[in-house]
Scaffold this motif. Structure first.
Motif, mmCIF file in Angstrom:
data_model
loop_
_atom_site.group_PDB
_atom_site.id
_atom_site.type_symbol
_atom_site.label_atom_id
_atom_site.label_comp_id
_atom_site.label_asym_id
_atom_site.label_seq_id
_atom_site.Cartn_x
_atom_site.Cartn_y
_atom_site.Cartn_z
ATOM 1 N N GLU A 49 33.917 -44.401 23.964
ATOM 2 C CA GLU A 49 34.863 -43.695 24.559
ATOM 3 C C GLU A 49 36.668 -43.435 24.257
ATOM 4 O O GLU A 49 36.906 -44.767 23.894
ATOM 5 C CB GLU A 49 34.714 -43.869 26.181
ATOM 6 C CG GLU A 49 35.454 -45.160 26.637
ATOM 7 C CD GLU A 49 35.327 -45.560 27.642
ATOM 8 O OE1 GLU A 49 35.379 -44.958 28.791
ATOM 9 O OE2 GLU A 49 35.778 -47.036 28.413
ATOM 10 N N ARG A 50 37.781 -43.220 24.587
ATOM 11 C CA ARG A 50 38.745 -43.410 24.755
ATOM 12 C C ARG A 50 39.610 -42.699 25.867
ATOM 13 O O ARG A 50 39.015 -42.321 26.601
ATOM 14 C CB ARG A 50 39.405 -42.756 23.368
ATOM 15 C CG ARG A 50 39.030 -43.243 22.076
ATOM 16 C CD ARG A 50 39.844 -42.414 20.975
ATOM 17 N NE ARG A 50 40.796 -43.100 20.727
ATOM 18 C CZ ARG A 50 41.636 -43.136 19.691
ATOM 19 N NH1 ARG A 50 41.236 -42.131 18.771
ATOM 20 N NH2 ARG A 50 42.807 -43.511 18.877
ATOM 21 N N LYS A 51 40.708 -43.461 26.308
ATOM 22 C CA LYS A 51 42.007 -42.997 27.251
ATOM 23 C C LYS A 51 43.330 -42.492 27.031
ATOM 24 O O LYS A 51 43.546 -43.573 26.233
ATOM 25 C CB LYS A 51 41.589 -44.230 28.744
ATOM 26 C CG LYS A 51 40.290 -44.264 29.294
ATOM 27 C CD LYS A 51 40.459 -45.557 30.013
ATOM 28 C CE LYS A 51 39.096 -45.406 31.048
ATOM 29 N NZ LYS A 51 38.312 -46.637 29.784
ATOM 30 N N VAL A 52 43.700 -41.377 27.480
ATOM 31 C CA VAL A 52 45.081 -41.849 27.887
ATOM 32 C C VAL A 52 45.723 -42.134 28.756
ATOM 33 O O VAL A 52 45.266 -42.127 29.866
ATOM 34 C CB VAL A 52 45.636 -40.342 27.572
ATOM 35 C CG1 VAL A 52 45.402 -38.866 28.094
ATOM 36 C CG2 VAL A 52 46.548 -39.794 26.892
ATOM 37 N N PHE A 53 46.935 -43.105 28.825
ATOM 38 C CA PHE A 53 47.399 -43.809 30.227
ATOM 39 C C PHE A 53 49.207 -43.543 29.741
ATOM 40 O O PHE A 53 49.142 -43.548 29.116
ATOM 41 C CB PHE A 53 46.669 -45.849 30.282
ATOM 42 C CG PHE A 53 47.070 -46.077 29.196
ATOM 43 C CD1 PHE A 53 48.207 -46.758 29.243
ATOM 44 C CD2 PHE A 53 46.856 -45.867 28.011
ATOM 45 C CE1 PHE A 53 48.512 -47.843 28.289
ATOM 46 C CE2 PHE A 53 47.234 -46.775 27.108
ATOM 47 C CZ PHE A 53 48.216 -47.982 26.827
#
Length: 249
Positions: free
Chosen positions: A27-31
């Protein structure tokens, strides 16, 4: 080089890590940060766009090869309670729920610790200290509330605050179009009460009383057993490529 307006949020991307829901996936997240006088409006806008809040961070999945995480919101004004949900509500009629400003307590942390040790011993929150818990609750620039659910004691309703045993807690954001359930936990020894379901039912009732159309439940992941419960609260909408779409089971 262009100067970015001071009120425009900056977005960042995390490095890949193991997915906590689907084995073999990363997983990767944009924040972005939720701070300052625009934090409430930005939180509303981003939540409607599929983001979740954690302390003063708003994030959403940005995985390269997977789109399994789907934002879910209940249509509170149209909600249709099922027979099993009525039984759940009846079984928990001895609970007293009280809403407070988002302030942590040692009693909440003890319950939080019991919940993690029982349900999420190897999860990302397993090592949270009382200071970490306090930050989770307090580090918010939006309209956040703590809702405590206690077993009813004789005298509750006469006293200013209920005094019974703390059974469950929900950290909740009040937004312009609904309530967002940020995090909730409960006494694992009371599992027969299905307190997770009860807290969602209580939030639906609270949204209805406030005239708010939605209760945001975060992400549903098809194929993840721990997420299956979210699709039982109908009608609801899922955020798809075309926008919010009514879910048809």
């Amino acid at each position: 080089m262009m100067n970015q307006p001071i009120n425009s949020p900056q977005f960042f991307l995390t490095a890949p890590s193991d997915c906590p829901y689907l084995e073999g996936q990363s997983e990767r997240k944009v924040f972005t940060h939720l701070v300052g006088e625009k934090a409430r409006d930005l939180n509303d806008l981003l939540t409607q766009g599929g983001f979740r809040r954690s302390q003063n961070i708003a994030y959403r999945p940005a995985c390269e090869t997977c789109r399994a995480c789907i934002s879910v919101r209940i249509l509170a004004s149209e909600f249709e309670i099922t027979r099993s949900m009525r039984r759940n509500r009846a079984a928990n009629r001895d609970l007293v729920s009280t809403e407070y400003h988002a302030e942590p307590s040692s009693e909440q942390y003890r319950l939080f610790r019991r919940y993690l040790d029982s349900r999420h011993k190897s999860g990302g929150m397993a090592d949270m200290s009382i200071g970490d818990y306090a930050m989770m609750v307090e580090d918010s620039h939006v309209d956040s509330r703590i809702i405590e659910y206690r077993l009813r004691n004789e005298g509750d309703g006469v006293q200013e605050q209920p005094t019974g045993e703390l059974a469950a807690v929900a950290l909740t954001d009040r937004m312009g179009d609904g309530l967002s359930m940020v995090y909730s936990f409960f006494n694992p020894e009371l599992s027969e009460r299905s307190l997770g379901t009860y807290m969602i039912l209580d939030h639906i009732a609270r949204a209805q009383a406030l005239g708010l159309p939605h209760v945001y439940l975060g992400y549903w992941v098809k194929g993840s057993r721990k997420m299956e419960y979210k699709t039982r609260f109908l009608p609801q909408e899922h955020l798809m490529m075309q926008g919010w779409q009514r879910y048809e089971p």
